[in-house]
Design an enzyme around this catalytic site. Structure first.
Site, PDB file in Angstrom:
ATOM      1  N   LYS A 204       0.814  -1.211   0.000  1.00  0.00           N
ATOM      2  CA  LYS A 204       0.000   0.000   0.000  1.00  0.00           C
ATOM      3  C   LYS A 204       0.862   1.281   0.000  1.00  0.00           C
ATOM      4  CE  LYS A 204      -3.888  -2.280   2.292  1.00  0.00           C
ATOM      5  NZ  LYS A 204      -4.940  -2.137   3.328  1.00  0.00           N
TER       6      LYS A 204
ATOM      7  N   GLU B 223      -9.895 -10.648  -7.122  1.00  0.00           N
ATOM      8  CA  GLU B 223      -8.941  -9.542  -7.006  1.00  0.00           C
ATOM      9  C   GLU B 223      -7.833  -9.644  -8.051  1.00  0.00           C
ATOM     10  OE1 GLU B 223      -9.892  -9.004  -2.243  1.00  0.00           O
ATOM     11  OE2 GLU B 223      -7.917  -9.753  -2.846  1.00  0.00           O
TER      12      GLU B 223
ATOM     13  N   HIS C  67      -2.193  -5.561   1.737  1.00  0.00           N
ATOM     14  CA  HIS C  67      -3.497  -6.226   1.663  1.00  0.00           C
ATOM     15  C   HIS C  67      -3.247  -7.698   1.353  1.00  0.00           C
ATOM     16  CE1 HIS C  67      -7.584  -7.208   0.310  1.00  0.00           C
ATOM     17  NE2 HIS C  67      -7.014  -7.799  -0.724  1.00  0.00           N
TER      18      HIS C  67
ATOM     19  N   ASN D  98      -2.017   0.130   6.786  1.00  0.00           N
ATOM     20  CA  ASN D  98      -1.490  -1.141   7.312  1.00  0.00           C
ATOM     21  C   ASN D  98      -0.584  -1.906   6.335  1.00  0.00           C
ATOM     22  OD1 ASN D  98      -3.480  -2.028   5.616  1.00  0.00           O
ATOM     23  ND2 ASN D  98      -4.573  -3.278   7.118  1.00  0.00           N
TER      24      ASN D  98
ATOM     25  N   TYR E 265     -12.563  -1.966  -3.613  1.00  0.00           N
ATOM     26  CA  TYR E 265     -13.036  -2.095  -2.233  1.00  0.00           C
ATOM     27  C   TYR E 265     -14.567  -1.972  -2.131  1.00  0.00           C
ATOM     28  CZ  TYR E 265      -8.416  -2.165   0.005  1.00  0.00           C
ATOM     29  OH  TYR E 265      -7.169  -2.521   0.458  1.00  0.00           O
TER      30      TYR E 265
HETATM   31  P1  CMP Z   1      -7.384  -4.612   3.767  1.00  0.00           P
HETATM   32  O1  CMP Z   1      -6.914  -5.961   4.130  1.00  0.00           O
HETATM   33  O2  CMP Z   1      -6.790  -3.968   2.568  1.00  0.00           O
HETATM   34  O3  CMP Z   1      -8.979  -4.635   3.601  1.00  0.00           O
HETATM   35  C1  CMP Z   1      -9.816  -3.561   3.952  1.00  0.00           C
HETATM   36  C2  CMP Z   1      -9.060  -2.420   4.533  1.00  0.00           C
HETATM   37  O4  CMP Z   1      -9.855  -1.483   5.228  1.00  0.00           O
HETATM   38  C3  CMP Z   1      -8.116  -2.936   5.599  1.00  0.00           C
HETATM   39  O5  CMP Z   1      -7.073  -3.655   5.010  1.00  0.00           O
HETATM   40  C4  CMP Z   1      -7.734  -1.666   6.309  1.00  0.00           C
HETATM   41  O6  CMP Z   1      -6.676  -0.988   5.654  1.00  0.00           O
HETATM   42  C5  CMP Z   1      -8.997  -0.841   6.170  1.00  0.00           C
HETATM   43  N1  CMP Z   1      -9.691  -0.765   7.444  1.00  0.00           N
HETATM   44  C6  CMP Z   1     -10.250  -1.770   8.138  1.00  0.00           C
HETATM   45  N2  CMP Z   1     -10.788  -1.321   9.283  1.00  0.00           N
HETATM   46  C7  CMP Z   1     -10.552   0.018   9.300  1.00  0.00           C
HETATM   47  C8  CMP Z   1     -10.865   1.046  10.214  1.00  0.00           C
HETATM   48  N3  CMP Z   1     -11.528   0.805  11.366  1.00  0.00           N
HETATM   49  N4  CMP Z   1     -10.485   2.307   9.901  1.00  0.00           N
HETATM   50  C9  CMP Z   1      -9.844   2.565   8.751  1.00  0.00           C
HETATM   51  N5  CMP Z   1      -9.508   1.619   7.842  1.00  0.00           N
HETATM   52  C10 CMP Z   1      -9.864   0.364   8.125  1.00  0.00           C
END
Ligand code: CMP
Length: 139
Positions: free
Chosen positions: A11, A128, A117, A114, A51
């Site tokens: 990311k 995906e 993904h 984070n 998403y």
């Molecule tokens: P990802 O695995 O890419 O799938 C969905 C994404 O939403 C997740 O990783 C996080 O980056 C994001 N996400 C999930 N929960 C939250 C949250 N409470 N606040 C902001 N982003 C979130």
């Protein structure tokens, strides 16, 4: 039966911090083979489409803005038990809850930013990969 394909994105936060190479190294050292890979900067429409499953969530706007804030690396990975093994390798969505040594624990700062993904099911892994790659881009 579990499949052997998963999909990942490195990311914008991780790319900005210069950890792309370290993360790819962790993925390869864990036994994943790269079947397809691209360096891209998503448009708002592409990020919203990818998403779409989260569009009713309160964090959807923040998630899309973040995902278009810079370039990312998208990749299709192959390994036996790929989806589950990759989720173990990256750790919990919230890096503060991720196990020591996992990619998110090492390189991520927050639940929103984070670092990586990973697909959550074999079905989503194929959806995906299909979203980002055409057949000729897969080796
Ligand atoms: P990802 O695995 O890419 O799938 C969905 C994404 O939403 C997740 O990783 C996080 O980056 C994001 N996400 C999930 N929960 C939250 C949250 N409470 N606040 C902001 N982003 C979130």
């Amino acid at each position: 039966m579990t499949g052997n394909i998963t999909f990942t994105m490195i990311k914008p936060d991780a790319v900005r911090k210069g950890t792309t190479g370290a993360i790819l190294n962790d993925i390869i050292q864990a036994g994943f083979k790269i079947r397809a890979m691209k360096y891209v900067h998503l448009t708002q429409k592409q990020a919203e489409g990818f998403y779409a499953v989260h569009k009713e969530r309160p964090f959807f706007g923040e998630l899309v803005s973040f995902m278009i804030s810079g370039p990312i690396v998208v990749a299709m990975l192959e390994k036996s038990n790929a989806v589950a093994d990759f989720r173990t390798l990256i750790g919990a969505t919230d890096p503060s809850k991720a196990e020591e040594g996992t990619i998110r624990r090492k390189y991520a700062d927050s639940i929103a930013e984070n670092a990586v993904h990973g697909s959550d099911s074999d079905e989503n892994a194929h959806i995906e990969c299909g979203f980002h790659f055409s057949q000729y881009e897969i080796i």
